[in-house]
Write an enzyme that holds these catalytic residues in place. Sequence first.
Site, PDB file in Angstrom:
ATOM      1  N   LYS A  74     -14.117  -4.335   4.870  1.00 29.39           N
ATOM      2  CA  LYS A  74     -13.659  -4.433   3.484  1.00 29.39           C
ATOM      3  C   LYS A  74     -14.047  -5.744   2.807  1.00 29.39           C
ATOM      4  CE  LYS A  74      -9.687  -1.326   3.935  1.00 29.39           C
ATOM      5  NZ  LYS A  74      -8.227  -1.188   3.760  1.00 29.39           N
ATOM      6  N   ASP A 110      -6.412   0.250  -2.565  1.00 26.53           N
ATOM      7  CA  ASP A 110      -5.295  -0.004  -1.649  1.00 26.53           C
ATOM      8  C   ASP A 110      -4.109  -0.617  -2.389  1.00 26.53           C
ATOM      9  OD1 ASP A 110      -6.448   0.954   0.707  1.00 26.53           O
ATOM     10  OD2 ASP A 110      -7.343  -0.979   1.203  1.00 26.53           O
TER      11      ASP A 110
END
Length: 291
Positions: A74, A110
């Site tokens: 990420k 997220d």
Amino acid sequence: MPQDSYLVGLIGSGIGPSLSPALHEREADRQGLRYVYRLIDIDTLRAGPEAVGDLVRAARDLGFDGLNITHPCKQLVIEHLDALSPGAEALGAVNTVVFQDGRSIGHNTDVTGFAASFARGLPDVPLEHVVQLGAGGAGAAVAHAMLTLGAGHITVVDAMPDRSADLAASLNRHFGPGRAAAAALDALPRLLADADGVVHATPTGMAAHPGLPFPARLLRPGLWIAEVVYRPLETELLRTARAVGCAVLDGGGMAVFQAADAFRLFTGREPDAARMLADIAELADVASVRN
């Protein structure tokens, strides 16, 4: 004519059990779309996390419409993208890449996914002092989400002290001085005695990493627990906390709402999160039987 066919994927490590393909494809089927979601597992490819740049470029060249990105890529993926959304830039982590006109644009769903799940599942809990375990990519996202939701102060605890210190410093830069602090694992008994709630953002409790992230004796009635892990939905932490009398939130809502936000970015269409919540409950039940 509007696009009705999509090719997307997920890049990460050990992603074979992911429910993302089924979540996306089921919702696409209901909307009459041809939608293929591929897993691109760096373990299967025998590649390291640093291969994420080459994989993103290959996916773009092969005609993918977008990608989800998960652990451990990420943060590493950022230097390989053409642009970042403001949220991804502030967070320093990307979990969704959209290909537009030959360019790769990084987003982070997220944060919005966890915030939506928390607001739905634990709407009235106190937020003055929150303790968070885990300062990785998911940890950074949920810490941002908690402060966005109005948490007064968050203490970040991680097995790697440098990582928790870096996240706390980043949070203070973004939200203002004194909103976050880092602490060592051995401070947990003291911290949990005074906390309103705990956000758990480490892999402990996943099917491959069973167990509790801290001793059960530190749980007490009145302490709420929010979990990021969603496979299984009922982790040992949630099961133990519920038995003690804690309000709990499983990781399924975050998985659904971040997937719904990614689906919207990929297709420009509005997903039905309620249907997707029903999907993940069914999919998780099936997965638990198989395991």
